[in-house]
Design a protein around this motif. Structure first.
Motif, PDB file in Angstrom:
ATOM      1  N   LEU A 126       1.770   2.745   6.431  1.00  0.00           N
ATOM      2  CA  LEU A 126       1.111   3.693   5.528  1.00  0.00           C
ATOM      3  C   LEU A 126      -0.197   4.218   6.112  1.00  0.00           C
ATOM      4  O   LEU A 126      -0.533   5.393   5.923  1.00  0.00           O
ATOM      5  N   LYS A 149       0.854   6.773   8.697  1.00  0.00           N
ATOM      6  CA  LYS A 149       1.443   7.930   8.019  1.00  0.00           C
ATOM      7  C   LYS A 149       0.355   8.775   7.362  1.00  0.00           C
ATOM      8  O   LYS A 149       0.399  10.019   7.385  1.00  0.00           O
ATOM      9  N   ALA A 150      -0.645   8.106   6.795  1.00  0.00           N
ATOM     10  CA  ALA A 150      -1.751   8.835   6.154  1.00  0.00           C
ATOM     11  C   ALA A 150      -2.569   9.605   7.185  1.00  0.00           C
ATOM     12  O   ALA A 150      -2.985  10.754   6.938  1.00  0.00           O
ATOM     13  N   TYR A 170       5.663   6.940  -3.641  1.00  0.00           N
ATOM     14  CA  TYR A 170       6.571   8.066  -3.440  1.00  0.00           C
ATOM     15  C   TYR A 170       5.870   9.340  -2.959  1.00  0.00           C
ATOM     16  O   TYR A 170       6.475  10.415  -2.943  1.00  0.00           O
ATOM     17  N   GLY A 171       4.590   9.275  -2.622  1.00  0.00           N
ATOM     18  CA  GLY A 171       3.841  10.469  -2.248  1.00  0.00           C
ATOM     19  C   GLY A 171       3.182  11.135  -3.434  1.00  0.00           C
ATOM     20  O   GLY A 171       2.802  12.311  -3.379  1.00  0.00           O
ATOM     21  N   LEU A 219       0.893   7.910  -0.908  1.00  0.00           N
ATOM     22  CA  LEU A 219       2.065   7.688  -0.057  1.00  0.00           C
ATOM     23  C   LEU A 219       2.848   6.446  -0.468  1.00  0.00           C
ATOM     24  O   LEU A 219       4.080   6.427  -0.401  1.00  0.00           O
ATOM     25  N   GLY A 237       6.604  10.452   0.535  1.00  0.00           N
ATOM     26  CA  GLY A 237       6.071   9.101   0.610  1.00  0.00           C
ATOM     27  C   GLY A 237       7.119   8.012   0.640  1.00  0.00           C
ATOM     28  O   GLY A 237       8.301   8.239   0.900  1.00  0.00           O
ATOM     29  N   GLU A 242      -0.715  12.719   7.918  1.00  0.00           N
ATOM     30  CA  GLU A 242      -0.864  13.690   6.821  1.00  0.00           C
ATOM     31  C   GLU A 242      -2.240  14.347   6.842  1.00  0.00           C
ATOM     32  O   GLU A 242      -2.392  15.525   6.497  1.00  0.00           O
ATOM     33  N   TYR A 273       3.211  14.469  -1.050  1.00  0.00           N
ATOM     34  CA  TYR A 273       3.661  14.011   0.270  1.00  0.00           C
ATOM     35  C   TYR A 273       5.081  13.466   0.175  1.00  0.00           C
ATOM     36  O   TYR A 273       5.544  13.105  -0.912  1.00  0.00           O
TER      37      TYR A 273
END
Length: 366
Positions: free
Chosen positions: A65, A68-69, A217-218, A214, A229, A72, A227
Motif C-alpha cells: 500500500l 501503491k500510494a 477499495y480505493g 487504497l 484500491g 498514485e 483509486y
C-alpha cells in the motif's frame, strides 16, 4: 520439548483480557472499521511516535500500500527502482514487484545481517526512487549515513518494520524513522495478533490519506472510488487483541533481550558464530536470535535429538526463489552464505531459565 516459540503460553498470560476483548467486540456487533480499530491506531501511533497509523490486513499489504500510494501521488511510476537488501524475507521483494517496480538487491553487512549502507550509493541510478530498509531479526537498520544518502539523491526511505516493533534508533522507534513503514502483527511476531494483521505508520498527511483510501477499495467516501484500491482491513477483534498485547510489548521485548544476553555470554562453542552485540541494547528487540555454523544441518539435528526446536530464517534467498527464476544469473555471496549457515534458536518471552540454559548446554557440547 523446548519450543521455538510457544504461542499458546505467550497468549495464555493474557487470556482473561483477550477473552474479555473478544466478548466486547461480539456484543458490540460491529466488526470492521469501528472503534476498536480506531483505538488501536491511536495507541500504536503513540507507541511508535508516528502521526498516522493505518491498520490493514497484513504486513505484506502494508508495504504494498505504501508503494501503491507513492505511485498514485506521482512520486513513483512503474519501472522505477527500489533499493532493498538481498537478505530478507520474500514479502519485502513481493511488495515491490507487485507494484511493477524494480527491486535492486544490495548485499547485507555480514556482522548485522542488515542492508550494508556503505553499498547503497553505488546502486543508485536515475530511476531509483526509494530505499527499503529491513530491520531484520528485530535489529534496527539506521544511520546518519543512510539519511544523508536519501537526502542527497531525493529518495524516500521505507521501513520494513515487520520484525522490529519496539526497537529504537537515534532515540526514536523503528516505524517512525523513515518516510513510511510497514508493520506486521502476524501471530509469531513480538506484537502478534491471533490472526493476520498489519499497519502502515507515517508522518506524511497526504500519504496517509491515500493509503487509507487504497486499503478500503480505493474509497475515502462510501461508494465513491478515487483509486483502484485493495480490500485490506484489520478487523475489530484483531484490533482489540492487539490493544491488549501492546501494553505488554516493552516488557516482553526486555525479556527477549535478557535471553539474548545469556546466549551471548554463555555460548562458547568455537564452531558457532554469534550475532554481533549492539552498541545500544534497545536497538534490537530480538525477534529472532540467529547463529551461524558451517555444520548447520548437523547442529539442527543434534538440537532436535535433545528436544530443542529450531528454525531456519531463511533457507532460500529471494533471488534464488522459483517465482523470480529470471534472476538466476544474480550472485550475492554474503546473502547466500547467511542462508546456508543461519540457524534460529528458541526465543520467546515465556522461556524459562532452565530452558535457556539447556539450549546453551547442548550447543556447547556439539
Amino acid at each position: 520439548m523446548i519450543k521455538f516459540l510457544d504461542l499458546q503460553k505467550v497468549n495464555a498470560q493474557y487470556a482473561a483480557e483477550l477473552k474479555q476483548a473478544a466478548a466486547e467486540v461480539i456484543d458490540a456487533g460491529w466488526f470492521l472499521l469501528g472503534d476498536r480499530v480506531k483505538a488501536f491506531e491511536s495507541d500504536f501511533s503513540n507507541f511508535i511516535g508516528a502521526k498516522h497509523t493505518i491498520a490493514c490486513a497484513n504486513g505484506l499489504d502494508a508495504l504494498r500500500l505504501i508503494l501503491k500510494a507513492y505511485i498514485e501521488l506521482g512520486v513513483m511510476q512503474e519501472g522505477d527502482e527500489v533499493i532493498v537488501p538481498a537478505n530478507t524475507y520474500i514479502a519485502t521483494i513481493l511488495a515491490i514487484t507487485d507494484n511493477r517496480l524494480k527491486p535492486v538487491l544490495v548485499e547485507p553487512n555480514i556482522d548485522t545481517y542488515n542492508l550494508d549502507i556503505s553499498l547503497i550509493e553505488r546502486a543508485i541510478t536515475p530511476k531509483t526512487k526509494a530505499i527499503m530498509v529491513v530491520h531484520l531479526y528485530g535489529r534496527a537498520c539506521w544511520s546518519e549515513e543512510l539519511e544523508t544518502i536519501a537526502k542527497k539523491h531525493n529518495l524516500k526511505i521505507i521501513e520494513d518494520n515487520a520484525q522490529a516493533v519496539g526497537a529504537i534508533a537515534q532515540r526514536k522507534r523503528t516505524g517512525s524513522l523513515g518516510d513510511a513503514a510497514g508493520n506486521s502483527f502476524y501471530p509469531g511476531k513480538n506484537l502478534g495478533a491471533l490472526g493476520d494483521s498489519g499497519a502502515i505508520t507515517t508522518n506524511d498527511d497526504e500519504l496517509a490519506a491515500v493509503v487509507r483510501a487504497l486499503a478500503n477499495y480505493g474509497s475515502a467516501k462510501k461508494y465513491v472510488f478515487e483509486y483502484q484500491g485493495l480490500n485490506s482491513r484489520m478487523d475489530e477483534i484483531q484490533a482489540a487483541f492487539l490493544s491488549v498485547k501492546l501494553k505488554h510489548l516493552d516488557a516482553e521485548n526486555e525479556i527477549r533481550r535478557t535471553i539474548a544476553d545469556y546466549y551471548q555470554a554463555n555460548i562458547k562453542n568455537p564452531q558457532i558464530i554469534l550475532p554481533t552485540v549492539e552498541q545500544h541494547r534497545d536497538s534490537h528487540v530480538q525477534h529472532i536470535f540467529v547463529i551461524r555454523t558451517k555444520q548447520r544441518d548437523k547442529l539442527q539435528a543434534c538440537l532436535a535429538d535433545n528436544e530443542i526446536q529450531t528454525l531456519i530464517h531463511y533457507p532460500i534467498p529471494p533471488h534464488q526463489q522459483e517465482c523470480y527464476k529470471g534472476w538466476g544469473h544474480l550472485s550475492f555471496p554474503i546473502t547466500e552464505m547467511i542462508h546456508d549457515e543461519a540457524l534460529s534458536l528458541p526465543m520467546s518471552p515465556v522461556m524459562t531459565e532452565a530452558e535457556v540454559a539447556k539450549v546453551v548446554e547442548v550447543l556447547n557440547k556439539f
